[in-house]
Design a protein around this motif. Structure first.
Motif, mmCIF file in Angstrom:
data_model
loop_
_atom_site.group_PDB
_atom_site.id
_atom_site.type_symbol
_atom_site.label_atom_id
_atom_site.label_comp_id
_atom_site.label_asym_id
_atom_site.label_seq_id
_atom_site.Cartn_x
_atom_site.Cartn_y
_atom_site.Cartn_z
ATOM 1 N N MET A 215 -32.307 41.146 -10.675
ATOM 2 C CA MET A 215 -31.730 39.775 -10.880
ATOM 3 C C MET A 215 -33.016 38.965 -11.394
ATOM 4 O O MET A 215 -32.822 38.103 -12.359
ATOM 5 C CB MET A 215 -31.073 39.228 -9.662
ATOM 6 N N ALA A 216 -34.082 38.922 -10.719
ATOM 7 C CA ALA A 216 -35.425 38.170 -11.072
ATOM 8 C C ALA A 216 -35.853 38.739 -12.352
ATOM 9 O O ALA A 216 -36.065 37.543 -13.105
ATOM 10 C CB ALA A 216 -36.201 38.582 -9.881
ATOM 11 N N LYS A 217 -35.670 39.632 -12.689
ATOM 12 C CA LYS A 217 -36.012 40.163 -14.065
ATOM 13 C C LYS A 217 -35.170 39.448 -15.214
ATOM 14 O O LYS A 217 -35.871 38.828 -16.089
ATOM 15 C CB LYS A 217 -36.047 41.616 -14.205
ATOM 16 N N HIS A 218 -34.009 39.499 -15.076
ATOM 17 C CA HIS A 218 -33.105 38.984 -15.833
ATOM 18 C C HIS A 218 -33.220 37.705 -16.083
ATOM 19 O O HIS A 218 -33.166 36.865 -16.916
ATOM 20 C CB HIS A 218 -31.580 39.515 -15.905
ATOM 21 N N PHE A 219 -33.353 36.810 -14.531
ATOM 22 C CA PHE A 219 -33.502 35.486 -14.393
ATOM 23 C C PHE A 219 -34.627 34.949 -15.242
ATOM 24 O O PHE A 219 -34.604 34.072 -16.196
ATOM 25 C CB PHE A 219 -33.788 35.049 -12.999
ATOM 26 N N GLU A 220 -35.801 35.516 -15.345
ATOM 27 C CA GLU A 220 -36.931 35.257 -16.071
ATOM 28 C C GLU A 220 -37.026 35.412 -17.463
ATOM 29 O O GLU A 220 -37.590 34.703 -18.430
ATOM 30 C CB GLU A 220 -38.086 36.093 -15.501
ATOM 31 N N ASN A 221 -35.886 36.221 -17.997
ATOM 32 C CA ASN A 221 -35.773 36.583 -19.211
ATOM 33 C C ASN A 221 -34.603 35.724 -19.955
ATOM 34 O O ASN A 221 -34.103 36.086 -20.945
ATOM 35 C CB ASN A 221 -35.490 38.115 -19.411
ATOM 36 N N GLY A 222 -34.196 34.663 -19.166
ATOM 37 C CA GLY A 222 -33.270 33.783 -19.853
ATOM 38 C C GLY A 222 -31.868 33.919 -18.956
ATOM 39 O O GLY A 222 -31.163 32.750 -19.322
ATOM 40 N N GLY A 223 -31.619 34.496 -17.941
ATOM 41 C CA GLY A 223 -30.370 34.082 -17.318
ATOM 42 C C GLY A 223 -29.913 35.478 -16.870
ATOM 43 O O GLY A 223 -30.064 36.606 -17.577
ATOM 44 N N CYS A 224 -29.276 35.899 -15.593
ATOM 45 C CA CYS A 224 -28.701 36.967 -15.193
ATOM 46 C C CYS A 224 -26.952 36.863 -15.317
ATOM 47 O O CYS A 224 -26.646 37.998 -14.750
ATOM 48 C CB CYS A 224 -29.194 37.385 -14.095
ATOM 49 N N GLY A 225 -26.566 35.665 -15.234
ATOM 50 C CA GLY A 225 -25.102 35.720 -15.232
ATOM 51 C C GLY A 225 -24.672 35.628 -13.914
ATOM 52 O O GLY A 225 -25.409 35.699 -12.863
ATOM 53 N N ILE A 226 -23.287 35.172 -13.743
ATOM 54 C CA ILE A 226 -22.596 35.031 -12.288
ATOM 55 C C ILE A 226 -22.540 36.214 -11.524
ATOM 56 O O ILE A 226 -22.698 36.288 -10.222
ATOM 57 C CB ILE A 226 -21.417 34.159 -12.512
ATOM 58 N N ARG A 227 -22.172 37.239 -12.169
ATOM 59 C CA ARG A 227 -21.950 38.475 -11.543
ATOM 60 C C ARG A 227 -22.819 39.028 -10.383
ATOM 61 O O ARG A 227 -22.483 39.521 -9.351
ATOM 62 C CB ARG A 227 -21.572 39.566 -12.194
ATOM 63 N N PRO A 228 -24.273 38.933 -10.762
ATOM 64 C CA PRO A 228 -25.106 39.634 -9.778
ATOM 65 C C PRO A 228 -25.184 38.712 -8.628
ATOM 66 O O PRO A 228 -25.423 39.267 -7.491
ATOM 67 C CB PRO A 228 -26.619 39.351 -10.423
ATOM 68 N N PHE A 229 -24.696 37.253 -8.558
ATOM 69 C CA PHE A 229 -24.764 36.551 -7.290
ATOM 70 C C PHE A 229 -23.593 36.822 -6.505
ATOM 71 O O PHE A 229 -23.356 36.972 -5.354
ATOM 72 C CB PHE A 229 -24.564 35.259 -7.790
ATOM 73 N N LEU A 230 -22.360 37.226 -7.445
ATOM 74 C CA LEU A 230 -21.076 37.793 -6.754
ATOM 75 C C LEU A 230 -21.341 38.987 -5.856
ATOM 76 O O LEU A 230 -20.987 39.323 -4.749
ATOM 77 C CB LEU A 230 -19.918 38.201 -7.753
ATOM 78 N N ASP A 231 -22.242 40.078 -6.637
ATOM 79 C CA ASP A 231 -22.682 41.378 -5.889
ATOM 80 C C ASP A 231 -23.489 40.999 -4.785
ATOM 81 O O ASP A 231 -23.534 41.594 -3.766
ATOM 82 C CB ASP A 231 -23.508 42.025 -6.908
ATOM 83 N N LEU A 232 -24.468 39.898 -4.871
ATOM 84 C CA LEU A 232 -25.230 39.433 -3.755
ATOM 85 C C LEU A 232 -24.544 39.010 -2.463
ATOM 86 O O LEU A 232 -24.753 39.154 -1.339
ATOM 87 C CB LEU A 232 -26.238 38.497 -4.086
ATOM 88 N N TRP A 233 -23.339 38.188 -2.767
ATOM 89 C CA TRP A 233 -22.523 37.710 -1.563
ATOM 90 C C TRP A 233 -22.117 38.749 -0.972
ATOM 91 O O TRP A 233 -21.837 38.993 0.111
ATOM 92 C CB TRP A 233 -21.574 36.706 -2.215
ATOM 93 N N ILE A 234 -21.326 39.883 -1.841
ATOM 94 C CA ILE A 234 -20.642 40.995 -0.936
ATOM 95 C C ILE A 234 -21.672 41.873 -0.262
ATOM 96 O O ILE A 234 -21.353 42.205 0.742
ATOM 97 C CB ILE A 234 -20.182 41.825 -2.371
ATOM 98 N N LEU A 235 -22.942 41.943 -0.927
ATOM 99 C CA LEU A 235 -23.938 42.799 -0.155
ATOM 100 C C LEU A 235 -24.381 42.110 1.308
ATOM 101 O O LEU A 235 -24.786 42.510 2.251
ATOM 102 C CB LEU A 235 -25.110 42.976 -0.865
ATOM 103 N N ASN A 236 -24.208 40.703 1.334
ATOM 104 C CA ASN A 236 -24.444 39.918 2.465
ATOM 105 C C ASN A 236 -23.468 39.595 3.322
ATOM 106 O O ASN A 236 -23.661 39.404 4.523
ATOM 107 C CB ASN A 236 -25.202 38.528 2.129
#
Length: 304
Positions: A215-236
């Motif tokens: 996530m951090a890599k893509h965030f630094e490269n212009g954005g990673c989209g909503i889906r990784p945050f959805l993944d993160l919520w499910i993982l938590n």
């Protein structure tokens, strides 16, 4: 209620996070649906919104057909990818080549239905000294073609257009050195996935670190989209885990502050968490960037 809030409400509903559908129904006009569809497509989430809309009593309108088509395409894409994934795993297992699935291949098991977690390609990690052997096997047995070798993976494509990223390093060279150093030992901490002998999985805290680093890599490269945050919520909130182990590894990887900020935004989007200036800025950046980010975001974050 704007399109981003409405989309997140639909995502909560379809994944079982939110059964209160009435507030969302009141804003689902054809105009709002068109805005939601445009945003959802930008983040590869229209199929999930379509699933939620099927549960609601929404008057039929032309835009709903586009949502239905997005769901059909997602299911079809999953079936093709899953068949290819099974063939690849079986080939590597039979050849006794250790391999470790990454990203969507792992995450989809945590969704209510596997087709809900879409992926653009198949990601599998092999040991660096077995990369050529694995690639040659897939060329000979499954007729994959080598395309380009990057600083951490080899891209291959099947005859029917399936994209495979055969990773030989879990983390890109030169990026997040603390994480890269940790993952230099990934084959020592990875565990065989029963009943297989050569398919491995990461322990939970390692997969969590890997996900946050990606996530951090893509965030630094212009954005990673909503889906990784959805993944993160499910993982938590969807699986058992040790917070202590996760935070300790994130701290060793120097990604604990980013991981905490990303989790806070996931709570705002999917758990009615309370927003703050940081989450508001992150949300604006993520929504504007789409699933792959954009140049405007990249320039902006470099300047910041």
């Amino acid at each position: 209620m704007n399109s981003a809030v409405t989309l997140c409400s639909l995502l909560r509903m379809v994944l079982g996070f939110d059964e209160k559908v009435t507030p969302v129904q009141t804003v689902l006009t054809p105009q709002m649906l068109e805005q939601v569809y445009a945003l959802a497509q930008k983040h590869d989430l229209a199929h999930l919104a379509a699933q939620a809309l099927e549960k609601l009593d929404v008057p039929d309108c032309p835009i709903l057909e586009q949502f239905r088509r997005a769901k059909k395409n997602a299911v079809f894409r999953y079936i093709r990818q899953d068949d290819a994934y099974s063939q690849i795993c079986n080939a590597l297992e039979e050849a006794q080549i250790p391999f470790l699935p990454l990203k969507g291949a792992v995450m989809r098991a945590y969704y209510p239905e596997a087709w809900m977690r879409t992926s653009c390609d198949i990601d599998i990690l092999v040991q660096e000294d077995r990369l050529d052997t694995a690639a040659a096997l897939l060329e000979e047995k499954l007729r994959y073609e080598r395309k380009a070798k990057g600083n951490h993976d080899l891209t291959m494509t099947s005859e029917n257009g399936i994209h495979l990223e055969l990773h030989y390093l879990a983390i890109d060279k030169g990026q997040y050195m603390a994480v890269q150093n940790l993952f230099g030992n990934i084959w020592e901490v990875a565990e065989p996935k029963a009943p297989f002998r050569f398919q491995y999985v990461m322990p939970d805290e390692w997969f969590y670190l890997y996900h946050v680093a990606h996530m951090a890599k893509h965030f630094e490269n212009g954005g990673c989209g909503i889906r990784p945050f959805l993944d993160l919520w499910i993982l938590n909130y969807g699986i058992p885990f040790s917070r202590k182990k996760r935070d300790l590894l994130l701290e060793k990887g120097e990604l604990l502050p980013f991981g905490q900020a990303a989790e806070k935004l996931a709570q705002v989007w999917f758990s009615n968490g309370e927003a703050n200036p940081v989450t508001e800025k992150m949300a604006e950046y993520i929504i504007r960037g789409g699933i792959y980010g954009n140049q405007k975001n990249l320039i902006g974050i470099q300047q910041t």
